[in-house]
Design an enzyme around this catalytic site. Structure first.
Site: not given
Ligand code: RTP
Ligand code: MG
Length: 148
Positions: A9, A49, A57, A85, A91, A102, A112, A115, A126
């Protein structure tokens, strides 16, 4: 062989972590089959996304991911989706184990570092968003004979 989409990122690029992150997946035994540095157009970020469209967010997430260059990558290997992962960690970096990307380099959930696709369906979706078929290289590596 399974493929996944991983992306350093904008925070990871700014913090000079591209090499460190590529190195971890290479050393693990996975194979890089495509990569590019790019600034993501807003409409591509929204598509990527889309699952988070209704989350509070979402706006911040799209603003952040388009705020500077990312390093988009396609990786291949046995169980690479789930293993990547694991190597990324939780996350929220505060919950991510030391030794994960992370856990070692991140502090807050909004920044973080990396991705990674979370399922075979999202990996295919993706990879399709970020790479054309001809941008992914099929090639054999001798070292793979010592991994598999
Ligand atoms: P990613 O998609 O980026 O690989 O991350 P992930 O699967 O671990 O997490 P996901 O639930 O898909 O969330 C995507 C990204 O959104 C941001 N986030 N911000 N402010 C908040 O509470 C919050 N929660 C999630 C994070 O940067 C996360 O990677
Ligand atoms: Mg995700």
């Amino acid at each position: 062989m399974e493929k996944t989409f991983l992306m350093v990122k904008p925070d990871g690029v700014q913090r000079n972590l591209i090499g460190e992150i590529v190195s971890r997946f290479e050393k693990k035994g996975f194979q890089l089959i495509g990569a590019k540095l790019m600034i993501i157009p807003a409409e591509v970020a929204e598509k990527h996304y889309a699952e988070h469209k209704e989350r509070p967010f979402f706006g911040e997430l799209v603003d952040f991911i388009t705020s500077g260059p990312v390093f988009a990558m396609a990786w291949q290997g046995e169980s690479v989706i789930a293993t990547a992962r694991q190597m990324m960690g939780s996350t929220n970096p505060k919950d991510a184990a030391p030794g994960t990307i992370r856990g070692d380099f991140g502090v807050t959930v909004g920044k973080n570092i990396i991705h990674g696709s979370d399922s075979p369906e999202s990996a295919e979706r993706e990879l399709g968003i970020f790479f054309k078929e001809e941008e992914l290289s099929e090639y054999s590596k001798l070292v793979n004979e010592w991994i598999y």
